[in-house]
Design a protein around this motif. Structure first.
Motif, mmCIF file in Angstrom:
data_model
loop_
_atom_site.group_PDB
_atom_site.id
_atom_site.type_symbol
_atom_site.label_atom_id
_atom_site.label_comp_id
_atom_site.label_asym_id
_atom_site.label_seq_id
_atom_site.Cartn_x
_atom_site.Cartn_y
_atom_site.Cartn_z
ATOM 1 N N HIS A 68 0.611 11.047 9.300
ATOM 2 C CA HIS A 68 1.337 9.741 8.848
ATOM 3 C C HIS A 68 2.030 9.911 7.384
ATOM 4 C CE1 HIS A 68 -1.949 8.032 11.447
ATOM 5 N NE2 HIS A 68 -0.882 7.961 12.178
ATOM 6 N N ALA A 69 1.690 11.235 6.690
ATOM 7 C CA ALA A 69 1.933 11.203 5.283
ATOM 8 C C ALA A 69 3.364 12.082 5.109
ATOM 9 C CB ALA A 69 0.977 12.030 4.561
ATOM 10 N N THR A 122 -0.634 -2.863 -1.617
ATOM 11 C CA THR A 122 0.285 -1.756 -1.527
ATOM 12 C C THR A 122 1.724 -2.266 -1.336
ATOM 13 O OG1 THR A 122 -0.012 -1.121 0.566
ATOM 14 C CG2 THR A 122 -1.473 -0.091 -1.131
ATOM 15 N N THR A 123 1.794 -2.875 -0.257
ATOM 16 C CA THR A 123 3.050 -3.452 0.358
ATOM 17 C C THR A 123 3.071 -4.780 0.623
ATOM 18 O OG1 THR A 123 3.050 -1.314 1.377
ATOM 19 C CG2 THR A 123 4.783 -2.699 1.745
ATOM 20 N N GLU A 124 4.281 -5.579 0.445
ATOM 21 C CA GLU A 124 4.274 -7.068 0.947
ATOM 22 C C GLU A 124 5.694 -7.200 1.619
ATOM 23 O OE1 GLU A 124 3.826 -11.559 -0.744
ATOM 24 O OE2 GLU A 124 3.656 -9.664 -2.281
ATOM 25 N N HIS A 159 3.877 7.741 4.746
ATOM 26 C CA HIS A 159 5.353 7.564 4.760
ATOM 27 C C HIS A 159 5.651 6.281 5.030
ATOM 28 C CE1 HIS A 159 9.167 7.778 6.209
ATOM 29 N NE2 HIS A 159 9.491 8.992 5.751
ATOM 30 N N GLY A 160 6.583 5.656 4.073
ATOM 31 C CA GLY A 160 6.941 4.181 4.116
ATOM 32 C C GLY A 160 7.370 3.614 5.405
ATOM 33 N N GLY A 161 7.943 4.610 6.070
ATOM 34 C CA GLY A 161 8.513 4.130 7.521
ATOM 35 C C GLY A 161 7.417 3.788 8.534
ATOM 36 N N ASN A 162 6.059 4.442 8.248
ATOM 37 C CA ASN A 162 4.725 4.268 9.106
ATOM 38 C C ASN A 162 4.243 3.108 8.603
ATOM 39 O OD1 ASN A 162 4.785 6.416 10.706
ATOM 40 N ND2 ASN A 162 3.887 8.162 9.310
ATOM 41 N N VAL A 163 4.254 2.852 7.052
ATOM 42 C CA VAL A 163 3.898 1.493 6.739
ATOM 43 C C VAL A 163 4.440 0.610 7.262
ATOM 44 C CG1 VAL A 163 3.053 0.087 4.654
ATOM 45 C CG2 VAL A 163 2.827 2.538 4.720
ATOM 46 N N MET A 164 5.794 0.374 7.312
ATOM 47 C CA MET A 164 6.612 -0.754 7.726
ATOM 48 C C MET A 164 6.382 -0.844 9.318
ATOM 49 S SD MET A 164 10.623 -0.904 7.499
ATOM 50 C CE MET A 164 11.722 -2.540 8.015
ATOM 51 N N PHE A 182 7.345 -1.606 -1.890
ATOM 52 C CA PHE A 182 6.118 -0.642 -1.839
ATOM 53 C C PHE A 182 5.756 -0.583 -3.316
ATOM 54 C CE2 PHE A 182 8.860 0.506 1.736
ATOM 55 C CZ PHE A 182 8.065 0.419 2.802
ATOM 56 N N GLU A 183 4.649 -1.215 -3.513
ATOM 57 C CA GLU A 183 4.099 -1.321 -4.890
ATOM 58 C C GLU A 183 3.135 0.074 -5.251
ATOM 59 O OE1 GLU A 183 2.080 -5.183 -5.456
ATOM 60 O OE2 GLU A 183 3.706 -6.062 -4.097
ATOM 61 N N ARG A 184 2.742 0.669 -4.194
ATOM 62 C CA ARG A 184 1.752 1.597 -4.795
ATOM 63 C C ARG A 184 1.433 2.424 -3.454
ATOM 64 N NH1 ARG A 184 -0.912 -2.636 -6.341
ATOM 65 N NH2 ARG A 184 -0.643 -1.938 -8.571
ATOM 66 N N PRO A 185 1.184 3.688 -3.190
ATOM 67 C CA PRO A 185 0.859 4.541 -2.052
ATOM 68 C C PRO A 185 -0.468 4.250 -1.373
ATOM 69 C CG PRO A 185 0.447 5.870 -3.914
ATOM 70 C CD PRO A 185 1.022 4.387 -4.576
ATOM 71 N N ILE A 186 -0.537 4.689 -0.076
ATOM 72 C CA ILE A 186 -1.672 4.604 0.426
ATOM 73 C C ILE A 186 -2.228 6.108 0.772
ATOM 74 C CG2 ILE A 186 -3.172 3.750 2.532
ATOM 75 C CD1 ILE A 186 -0.778 1.670 2.965
ATOM 76 N N PRO A 187 -3.101 6.734 0.033
ATOM 77 C CA PRO A 187 -3.440 8.110 0.427
ATOM 78 C C PRO A 187 -3.764 8.630 1.542
ATOM 79 C CG PRO A 187 -4.576 7.376 -1.616
ATOM 80 C CD PRO A 187 -3.822 6.055 -0.928
ATOM 81 N N VAL A 188 -3.800 9.654 1.842
ATOM 82 C CA VAL A 188 -4.574 10.168 3.100
ATOM 83 C C VAL A 188 -6.002 10.107 3.199
ATOM 84 C CG1 VAL A 188 -5.032 12.421 4.579
ATOM 85 C CG2 VAL A 188 -2.350 11.963 3.774
#
Length: 136
Positions: free
Chosen positions: A6-7, A91-93, A14-19, A48-54
């Motif tokens: 996912h990273a 992280t994201t809104e 990856h931003g696309g996965n979060v979306m 995207f305010e901050r990342p989500i680590p593996v």
């Protein structure tokens, strides 16, 4: 849980996965409210305010805050959560709009949104005010 597949090359989701994950959770929220299949019609600004680590979990919250004739507006908030420490951080809104469709893939009506609690009304007011502030 964010896995290596996912990273991106920085070992964060990856931003696309979060979306994608946010869209899936948002669609479930819209369908639960509408009682109909719902498709994504619009994604308002994605922050995207901050990342989500593996290794951390993407914890996504969604709620319906407005409804039109066939449309359902959903506020989505993603947080990263460390399962060992239970530390959670936004992280994201974003705000998504879904359209309810019938078996012929034609837009169909959705119920009127009613809010039964003070907390629900507060969340609705906040989402409406924030969404209007981000409108195109």
């Amino acid at each position: 849980m964010v896995q290596p597949n996912h990273a991106n090359m920085l070992d964060v989701a990856h931003g696309g996965n979060v979306m994608k994950w946010m869209d899936e959770v948002g669609a479930m929220s819209a369908m639960r409210f509408a009682g109909e299949m719902c498709v994504t019609a619009r994604v308002n600004q994605m922050n995207f305010e901050r990342p989500i680590p593996v290794g951390d979990t993407a914890y996504i919250t969604a709620y319906v805050y407005d409804a039109g004739t066939s449309s359902v507006k959903v506020r989505l908030i993603a947080e990263r959560e460390n399962l060992q420490t239970h530390e959670r951080e936004r992280t994201t809104e974003s705000y998504f709009v879904y359209v309810a469709i019938d078996e012929d893939n034609t837009p169909t009506t959705v119920p009127e949104l009613t809010v039964d609690t003070e907390e629900g009304e507060r969340l609705r007011r906040e989402a409406l005010a924030d969404d209007l502030g981000r409108a195109d």
